[in-house]
Design a protein around this motif. Structure first.
Motif, PDB file in Angstrom:
ATOM      1  N   GLY A   1       0.813  -1.210   0.000  1.00  0.00           N
ATOM      2  CA  GLY A   1       0.000   0.000   0.000  1.00  0.00           C
ATOM      3  C   GLY A   1       0.845   1.257   0.000  1.00  0.00           C
ATOM      4  N   PHE A   2       1.912   1.250   0.804  1.00  0.00           N
ATOM      5  CA  PHE A   2       2.818   2.400   0.863  1.00  0.00           C
ATOM      6  C   PHE A   2       3.461   2.655  -0.490  1.00  0.00           C
ATOM      7  CE2 PHE A   2       7.290   3.665   1.253  1.00  0.00           C
ATOM      8  CZ  PHE A   2       7.153   4.925   1.826  1.00  0.00           C
ATOM      9  N   TRP A   3       4.033   1.618  -1.091  1.00  0.00           N
ATOM     10  CA  TRP A   3       4.720   1.796  -2.367  1.00  0.00           C
ATOM     11  C   TRP A   3       3.754   2.182  -3.483  1.00  0.00           C
ATOM     12  CZ3 TRP A   3       9.394   3.031  -2.508  1.00  0.00           C
ATOM     13  CH2 TRP A   3      10.351   2.469  -1.673  1.00  0.00           C
ATOM     14  N   THR A   4       2.533   1.704  -3.397  1.00  0.00           N
ATOM     15  CA  THR A   4       1.548   2.054  -4.423  1.00  0.00           C
ATOM     16  C   THR A   4       1.324   3.561  -4.472  1.00  0.00           C
ATOM     17  OG1 THR A   4       0.415  -0.085  -4.248  1.00  0.00           O
ATOM     18  CG2 THR A   4      -0.849   1.756  -5.154  1.00  0.00           C
ATOM     19  N   VAL A   5       1.101   4.172  -3.330  1.00  0.00           N
ATOM     20  CA  VAL A   5       0.873   5.621  -3.287  1.00  0.00           C
ATOM     21  C   VAL A   5       2.140   6.380  -3.661  1.00  0.00           C
ATOM     22  CG1 VAL A   5       0.213   7.563  -1.822  1.00  0.00           C
ATOM     23  CG2 VAL A   5      -0.952   5.365  -1.570  1.00  0.00           C
ATOM     24  N   ILE A   6       3.285   5.924  -3.194  1.00  0.00           N
ATOM     25  CA  ILE A   6       4.546   6.610  -3.491  1.00  0.00           C
ATOM     26  C   ILE A   6       4.837   6.594  -4.990  1.00  0.00           C
ATOM     27  CG2 ILE A   6       7.044   6.541  -3.168  1.00  0.00           C
ATOM     28  CD1 ILE A   6       5.488   7.642  -0.775  1.00  0.00           C
TER      29      ILE A   6
ATOM     30  N   PHE B   1       4.971   9.996  -7.083  1.00  0.00           N
ATOM     31  CA  PHE B   1       6.280  10.509  -7.485  1.00  0.00           C
ATOM     32  C   PHE B   1       6.894   9.763  -8.665  1.00  0.00           C
ATOM     33  CE2 PHE B   1       5.804  11.169  -2.869  1.00  0.00           C
ATOM     34  CZ  PHE B   1       5.813  12.563  -2.845  1.00  0.00           C
ATOM     35  N   GLY B   2       6.311   8.625  -9.050  1.00  0.00           N
ATOM     36  CA  GLY B   2       6.859   7.840 -10.154  1.00  0.00           C
ATOM     37  C   GLY B   2       6.276   8.228 -11.492  1.00  0.00           C
TER      38      GLY B   2
END
Length: 363
Positions: free
Chosen positions: A311-316, A320-321
């Motif tokens: 979940g964290f990496w999805t939003v990040i 920003f990606g």
């Protein structure tokens, strides 16, 4: 002999692999119906192409490995992989891309590592990442819902576009993507990301006539309705004890907490938790992708960490990606971390005692 999936000694209802896979397929039905309603017959055609490719690929690789083809196909794992990949693809993706992706999922990600139970990565998501990196334009070519499309797309048009690149009336994919105002339409995530990068605020972006931040608005292009349909199927999987609640709950919480934190820092730039949860593949990924019993964490605490990190990496990555949706990337990233997570979250064996430290001078 059929493989039995269980988590001894805590799983008391033992089910064969084929039974588990069939229940997953049944749970996908509400979401697939919603996708068919909003995005047309292309969803069904992609499923058929992926299914045919998966079964042929599985049979060929199993034969090369001198294993029984019938036994391999009867566990339905290839079918589930094909369906998970197909519903993640744009409905009018060229047929050969679907074939390449499905073959990669089965032959490389699954069979190259030893077959079912040995794959390090989720086959469907690894294949999706491969296609997205290789063909970014085609993989972002989603159609607007039928009521917002400038051109009606029949079943014949769908088949023609997928296999020839043009509809029966001569329209290409970019023309078919145009909305009723003649402007090529994007997914909510893609549109908002583009608008913010051009200097608009998040509120201005979602208040455009095509999108809203409302859960039920038809202006959300059907994505929230599809997400809720997969949520319904996912809850059935939990009720039937096919999956545990740990990964879906922690993944959704990870998305919500990260999105809320960023929104509190600057609500003019970063999307709300609701927007992130009901757009894109968060709910689908939480229940049907991240819970893969082979490539996901296997301990209770590990599942919570695994889901929250996705979940964290999805939003990040979304924020920003370079890609508007990031479930596939997040899952593949965390698949690599599963051995480490499981190592440090193993429950203590009953009766295990901590080693006693010797003080200086003791023998």
């Amino acid at each position: 002999m059929k493989l039995v999936l269980s988590s001894s000694p805590h799983q008391h209802v033992r089910r064969r692999t084929d039974q588990v896979m069939r229940l997953v397929i049944y749970a996908m039905v509400p979401g697939v119906i919603a996708q068919l309603y909003f995005f047309g017959w292309g969803v069904l055609v992609q499923m058929l192409i992926a299914l045919a490719t998966a079964l042929v690929s599985e049979s060929a690789i199993v034969a090369l490995r001198k294993r029984q083809i019938g036994q391999a196909l009867q566990d339905y794992s290839a079918v589930v992989t094909a369906l998970l990949l197909a519903v993640s693809l744009p409905p009018l993706l060229p047929w050969w891309m679907t074939v390449i992706g499905t073959f990669f999922a089965i032959a490389v990600v699954k069979q190259l590592y030893g077959g079912l139970g040995f794959n390090l990565f989720n086959p469907a998501m690894a294949a999706y990442v491969m296609l997205l990196i290789s063909f970014p334009a085609a993989m972002s070519s989603w159609l607007p819902p039928g009521e917002l499309a400038a051109h009606a797309v029949t079943f014949g048009d769908v088949v023609s576009v997928i296999f020839t690149g043009f509809s029966q009336s001569g329209y290409d994919i970019n023309q078919l993507r145009a909305g009723i105002d003649g402007v090529t339409m994007a997914t909510p995530l893609d549109y908002v990301k583009t608008q913010v990068s051009q200097g608009y605020t998040y509120t201005e972006a979602i208040n455009h006539q095509q999108f809203t931040d409302s859960l039920w608005s038809s202006a959300s292009l059907g994505w929230s309705e599809v997400a809720l349909a997969y949520l319904l199927g996912g809850l059935v999987l939990i009720q039937q004890r096919i999956i545990s609640w740990h990964i879906p709950a922690s993944l959704i919480a990870g998305v919500a907490v990260t999105a809320t934190f960023l929104s509190m820092i600057n609500g003019d730039v970063y999307g709300s938790a609701l927007f992130h949860c009901v757009n894109g593949a968060v709910l689908f990924g939480a229940f049907f992708i991240a819970t893969d019993p082979v490539s996901a964490s296997t301990t209770p605490r590990g599942r919570l960490i695994f889901g929250a990190a996705i979940g964290f990496w999805t939003v990040i990555i979304r924020t920003f990606g370079g890609y508007p949706d990031a479930i596939a990337f997040s899952v593949v990233i965390m698949n690599m971390a599963v051995p480490l997570i499981d190592y440090y979250t193993q429950p203590k064996v009953y009766g295990q005692q901590r080693p006693v430290k010797q003080t200086e001078g003791e023998p």
